[in-house]
Design a protein around this motif. Sequence first.
Motif, PDB file in Angstrom:
ATOM      1  N   ILE A 176       0.648   1.837  12.701  1.00 35.24           N
ATOM      2  CA  ILE A 176       0.092   0.490  12.509  1.00 35.24           C
ATOM      3  C   ILE A 176       1.135  -0.437  11.891  1.00 35.24           C
ATOM      4  N   THR A 177       1.913   0.073  10.946  1.00 35.61           N
ATOM      5  CA  THR A 177       2.944  -0.736  10.285  1.00 35.61           C
ATOM      6  C   THR A 177       3.968  -1.257  11.290  1.00 35.61           C
ATOM      7  N   ILE A 178       4.449  -0.377  12.150  1.00 36.90           N
ATOM      8  CA  ILE A 178       5.462  -0.773  13.143  1.00 36.90           C
ATOM      9  C   ILE A 178       4.873  -1.759  14.154  1.00 36.90           C
ATOM     10  N   LEU A 179       3.674  -1.471  14.650  1.00 36.55           N
ATOM     11  CA  LEU A 179       3.039  -2.352  15.637  1.00 36.55           C
ATOM     12  C   LEU A 179       2.722  -3.721  15.042  1.00 36.55           C
ATOM     13  N   ALA A 180       2.229  -3.743  13.816  1.00 37.95           N
ATOM     14  CA  ALA A 180       1.888  -5.014  13.166  1.00 37.95           C
ATOM     15  C   ALA A 180       3.141  -5.853  12.924  1.00 37.95           C
ATOM     16  N   GLY A 200      -1.085   7.573  11.255  1.00 37.98           N
ATOM     17  CA  GLY A 200      -1.769   6.403  11.779  1.00 37.98           C
ATOM     18  C   GLY A 200      -1.257   5.109  11.171  1.00 37.98           C
ATOM     19  N   PHE A 201      -1.087   5.090   9.850  1.00 42.04           N
ATOM     20  CA  PHE A 201      -0.653   3.860   9.205  1.00 42.04           C
ATOM     21  C   PHE A 201       0.842   3.593   9.393  1.00 42.04           C
ATOM     22  N   VAL A 202       1.619   4.624   9.645  1.00 37.62           N
ATOM     23  CA  VAL A 202       3.018   4.390  10.031  1.00 37.62           C
ATOM     24  C   VAL A 202       3.072   3.668  11.380  1.00 37.62           C
ATOM     25  N   VAL A 235       7.650   6.455   2.798  1.00 30.95           N
ATOM     26  CA  VAL A 235       7.132   7.646   3.474  1.00 30.95           C
ATOM     27  C   VAL A 235       8.202   8.733   3.529  1.00 30.95           C
ATOM     28  N   THR A 236       9.434   8.327   3.888  1.00 30.78           N
ATOM     29  CA  THR A 236      10.545   9.283   3.955  1.00 30.78           C
ATOM     30  C   THR A 236      10.804   9.909   2.599  1.00 30.78           C
ATOM     31  N   TYR A 237      10.762   9.094   1.553  1.00 28.11           N
ATOM     32  CA  TYR A 237      10.997   9.601   0.201  1.00 28.11           C
ATOM     33  C   TYR A 237       9.933  10.606  -0.198  1.00 28.11           C
ATOM     34  N   ASN A 238       8.671  10.263   0.061  1.00 31.16           N
ATOM     35  CA  ASN A 238       7.564  11.083  -0.431  1.00 31.16           C
ATOM     36  C   ASN A 238       7.397  12.380   0.342  1.00 31.16           C
ATOM     37  N   TYR A 239       7.737  12.368   1.641  1.00 29.68           N
ATOM     38  CA  TYR A 239       7.455  13.533   2.473  1.00 29.68           C
ATOM     39  C   TYR A 239       8.701  14.280   2.944  1.00 29.68           C
ATOM     40  N   GLN A 245       0.823  -1.213   0.000  1.00 30.20           N
ATOM     41  CA  GLN A 245       0.000   0.000   0.000  1.00 30.20           C
ATOM     42  C   GLN A 245       0.859   1.266   0.000  1.00 30.20           C
ATOM     43  N   PHE A 246       2.026   1.200   0.609  1.00 34.40           N
ATOM     44  CA  PHE A 246       2.892   2.386   0.705  1.00 34.40           C
ATOM     45  C   PHE A 246       3.457   2.793  -0.655  1.00 34.40           C
ATOM     46  N   PRO A 247       4.126   1.893  -1.407  1.00 37.03           N
ATOM     47  CA  PRO A 247       4.600   2.319  -2.728  1.00 37.03           C
ATOM     48  C   PRO A 247       3.463   2.630  -3.704  1.00 37.03           C
TER      49      PRO A 247
END
Length: 465
Positions: A176-180, A172-174, A212-216, A69-71
Amino acid sequence: MTTQAEISTKSKAKFSFSLGKNHKLLIGYVTLLMLPFVAAQILDMDFKGWYVSLLSLINILAMMAFFIQFPLSSRIKQLPLFANIDWSMNQHKQIGKWLGIIFLLHPMLILAPRFFVSFDDGVISLIKTLTAPQMLTAIIAWVLLILWVLLSIYKDKLPMRYETWRLTHLLGFVAITILATLHITSVGRHGQFQDQFNLVWWGLCGFSLLMVTYNYLLKPTRLKHQPFTLKEVTKVSCCDWQVTVEKQQGDDFYFEAGQFVWLNTSSSVHGVNEHPFSIASCQNDLPKISFIIRELGDYTNNLDRLTLGQQVYIDGPYGSMSLNDSMQAKGITLIAGGVGIGPMLSLLRGLVSNRETRPVRLIYGNNSLEQMVLLDEIQKLTQQMPHFKLQLVCQQLVCQKVSEQYKIYAGVVDKQCIENNIDLTQADRWAVYLCGPKPMIVAVKHSLKVLHIPNSNIHYERLSF
């Protein structure tokens, strides 16, 4: 008399099969999706029974889909699989809904066998699961995921600014990604028994955060050194603005008619302040780029507050809609609904610059004539393209005299309206471009199907992010 060669040619044409662009992207996506499952097979992991094996397969595919979902939403032009932003964002939204359902059912599917054996055993297992310290990350991730998926589905109905929603969606999804990832590598059956498999999951988590780092961070830093200047903000209808920017000294900016960009007019190049808009100008207008923007929200309702001469930033161009798609067509019909006229203007201006001689039709629909933009310029195109015709479509007619003056088709862009603007004797060689609200796109595509226009000849962008 039909010769054997003609029969052979017809047979080949009948049974020939070629993959479209979207089919190729789907095959690439499915291939990428299967990689963790292949890794599990290589590591020869024991899943103990058919139910556990099936559940593990579903969970592995779902987690991989979650990381992809991220890329999908990162606007990466350098990677072909993610370069088609319209296809990517559509998959991102649809897959996100399915992931919400799968992860909602995830704990129920794990505990289901215990309940089938004994209801009391099932209740005891449920209580142990909810109170186990190692399950805390899973519970938090599960609750956040369900809430954030619902926020995404109903974002248009929430009293929340688009920029606020984007920021909360991202953060939020960052989390969730780490927790999951913590959960599946410490508790999850397909992670806890294989250190090598845990490396796969953490690698995918790291890649997602890199997107995320690349895009933002990285991409905005680059865009900061390639600013544009705001040159014009003009109201061109009762609810539409024409915004024009100009490229400053530096690298050339190339785009194709029909593409779009993400425009940031805020004081900072970082953050979540950019918005997607279709380009209304053509390559010949450079270094200036124009957009037609309709008042539809917090940002677009305040365009008059922009300051001429201020720096703005553009990320793009994006989009796969191009005049190259109709190079072999016998004729071209452009269908615009509301603000969808933006990319259609770009295509029209591109056709004029190419000295187009084929039949070109523009069907331009709005609720009322007052919402039409740049009609004088569009009507003058008949002097530059002898086979160009304009068909206006309005649901609300002012008076019969005005309707006759502009030859307005009363109602919506329906099958009859489209049929009047396509040579159906050459339907298989006629190209159609669409842009407008989603309900219009769906209705027009259905009409085109009834008129036997091949899907490969229909080109459109949803522009709903």
